[in-house]
Write a protein that holds these residues in place. Structure first.
Motif, PDB file in Angstrom:
ATOM      1  N   ARG A   1       0.921  -1.562  -0.062  1.00  0.00           N
ATOM      2  CA  ARG A   1      -0.170   0.603  -0.275  1.00  0.00           C
ATOM      3  C   ARG A   1       0.813   1.089  -0.387  1.00  0.00           C
ATOM      4  O   ARG A   1       0.683   2.067  -0.569  1.00  0.00           O
ATOM      5  N   ALA A   2       2.331   0.712   0.554  1.00  0.00           N
ATOM      6  CA  ALA A   2       3.067   2.272   0.938  1.00  0.00           C
ATOM      7  C   ALA A   2       3.350   2.779  -0.282  1.00  0.00           C
ATOM      8  O   ALA A   2       3.146   4.293  -0.833  1.00  0.00           O
ATOM      9  N   SER A   3       3.457   2.534  -1.454  1.00  0.00           N
ATOM     10  CA  SER A   3       4.440   2.278  -3.395  1.00  0.00           C
ATOM     11  C   SER A   3       2.377   2.984  -3.994  1.00  0.00           C
ATOM     12  O   SER A   3       2.701   3.138  -5.100  1.00  0.00           O
ATOM     13  N   ARG A   4       1.589   2.710  -3.949  1.00  0.00           N
ATOM     14  CA  ARG A   4      -0.153   2.473  -4.034  1.00  0.00           C
ATOM     15  C   ARG A   4       0.010   1.401  -4.940  1.00  0.00           C
ATOM     16  O   ARG A   4      -0.599   1.532  -6.492  1.00  0.00           O
ATOM     17  N   TYR A   5       0.827   0.055  -4.129  1.00  0.00           N
ATOM     18  CA  TYR A   5       0.744  -0.757  -4.804  1.00  0.00           C
ATOM     19  C   TYR A   5       1.437  -0.523  -6.721  1.00  0.00           C
ATOM     20  O   TYR A   5       1.027  -0.847  -7.901  1.00  0.00           O
ATOM     21  N   ASN A   6       2.583   0.158  -6.760  1.00  0.00           N
ATOM     22  CA  ASN A   6       3.398  -0.282  -7.289  1.00  0.00           C
ATOM     23  C   ASN A   6       3.308   1.391  -8.577  1.00  0.00           C
ATOM     24  O   ASN A   6       3.756   1.249  -9.708  1.00  0.00           O
ATOM     25  N   ARG A   7       2.067   1.784  -8.004  1.00  0.00           N
ATOM     26  CA  ARG A   7       1.766   3.232  -9.095  1.00  0.00           C
ATOM     27  C   ARG A   7       2.300   4.186  -8.934  1.00  0.00           C
ATOM     28  O   ARG A   7       2.173   5.341  -9.502  1.00  0.00           O
ATOM     29  N   ILE A   8       3.521   4.585  -7.294  1.00  0.00           N
ATOM     30  CA  ILE A   8       4.288   5.633  -7.186  1.00  0.00           C
ATOM     31  C   ILE A   8       5.690   5.184  -8.607  1.00  0.00           C
ATOM     32  O   ILE A   8       6.148   4.211  -7.664  1.00  0.00           O
ATOM     33  N   PRO A   9       5.843   5.515  -9.388  1.00  0.00           N
ATOM     34  CA  PRO A   9       6.612   5.308  -9.903  1.00  0.00           C
ATOM     35  C   PRO A   9       8.639   5.408  -9.618  1.00  0.00           C
ATOM     36  O   PRO A   9       9.384   4.337  -9.209  1.00  0.00           O
ATOM     37  N   ASP A  10       8.322   6.305  -8.610  1.00  0.00           N
ATOM     38  CA  ASP A  10       9.854   6.721  -7.946  1.00  0.00           C
ATOM     39  C   ASP A  10       9.733   6.712  -6.559  1.00  0.00           C
ATOM     40  O   ASP A  10      10.227   6.957  -5.230  1.00  0.00           O
ATOM     41  N   TYR A  11       8.670   5.350  -5.819  1.00  0.00           N
ATOM     42  CA  TYR A  11       8.481   4.748  -4.631  1.00  0.00           C
ATOM     43  C   TYR A  11      10.141   4.337  -3.855  1.00  0.00           C
ATOM     44  O   TYR A  11      10.357   5.447  -2.867  1.00  0.00           O
ATOM     45  N   LEU A  12      10.630   3.851  -4.664  1.00  0.00           N
ATOM     46  CA  LEU A  12      11.790   3.249  -3.822  1.00  0.00           C
ATOM     47  C   LEU A  12      12.943   4.265  -3.680  1.00  0.00           C
ATOM     48  O   LEU A  12      13.278   4.411  -2.923  1.00  0.00           O
ATOM     49  N   ALA A  13      13.036   5.039  -4.489  1.00  0.00           N
ATOM     50  CA  ALA A  13      14.009   6.595  -4.683  1.00  0.00           C
ATOM     51  C   ALA A  13      13.574   7.782  -4.052  1.00  0.00           C
ATOM     52  O   ALA A  13      14.724   8.169  -3.075  1.00  0.00           O
TER      53      ALA A  13
END
Length: 257
Positions: free
Chosen positions: A127-139
């Motif tokens: 959920r933190a990355s909006r299920y991978n819909r935040i492209p730059d989440y990891l960065a």
């Protein structure tokens, strides 16, 4: 698109007073009620309340609709527990029973992705990355995570300045209840010796430039701690409010015959 801004972390960094409340009833309904009451932050307590992962998730989902910051307190400072809380979408974690600067440094690593830390990478499911819909989440996630370490023993307070000074520690939370027990005042965090120790710790934490916080339902002591420099102060709990208000309501009527 980057990780969501952690406004609570920014507020602490700017020494902006944040008043909070503890959530122990494990209910998204009561969490939502509390979210509309004007508090700056709410703690979903996984240490002493029966908040399991699904309960935490449901409360985080509800609180996202409101202008209040959710903080998750993990059961302990285990890396996998911190990973779960962060993947659920909590951006601020509160870790109890931190005794040394070395332990605090390991907790910092647990909250950060490599190479700065050892947080496991599974953002596509989170959920933190909006299920991978935040492209730059990891960065961008590392910059928005806040770590609050909890000191609650005499040995921890003896090193509180060193713990607070650890890079990546965003705040130090003092636990008066456990501190009272460790000092020989079990069940009496209002003992003068305990209060003096708490105030001394607040001063030590703020001297090294880090925000200090605590939980107390004693209004006068909360104000004293704020005057001493505490920046984030929780002033009660949903459980405490319910028990006190239900008892007060019942006391106004005759006893059953």
């Amino acid at each position: 698109m980057t990780a969501h801004l952690n406004g609570f972390k920014a507020a602490l960094s700017a020494s902006k007073l944040q008043i909070g409340l503890w959530l122990g009833l494990t209910s998204p309904v009561t969490a939502e009620v509390c979210a509309t009451a004007g508090y700056d932050w709410l703690v979903i307590d996984g240490e002493h309340a029966p908040n399991d992962v699904p309960a935490m998730l449901s409360q985080l989902q509800v609180l996202a609709a409101y202008d209040v910051h959710p903080v998750v307190r993990t059961v302990a400072g285990e890396t996998w527990m911190i990973k779960q809380a962060l993947d659920l979408g909590a951006q601020t974690v509160l870790v109890p029973m931190v005794e040394t600067p070395e332990a605090a440094a390991e907790l910092v690593r647990a909250t950060r992705y490599p190479p700065m830390g050892c947080r496991g990478v599974g953002a596509a499911l989170a959920r933190a990355s909006r299920y991978n819909r935040i492209p730059d989440y990891l960065a961008t996630a590392n910059d928005q995570v806040a770590l609050i370490v909890q000191v609650e023993s005499r040995s921890a307070l003896a090193q509180v300045a060193e713990i607070a000074a650890v890079p990546g520690v965003d705040g130090v939370f003092i636990g008066p209840a456990d501190l009272a027990a460790d000092m020989g005042f079990l069940g009496d965090p209002s003992a003068p010796e305990v209060r003096a120790a708490v105030l001394s710790a607040i001063r030590a934490i703020t001297r090294v430039g880090k925000p200090a916080g605590l939980l107390t339902s004693d209004r006068s002591f909360a104000m004293e701690c704020i005057a001493e420099g505490a920046v984030f102060v929780a002033v009660g709990s949903d459980v405490g409010l319910l028990t006190s208000s239900t008892a007060a309501l019942r006391s106004g009527f005759p006893k059953s015959i």
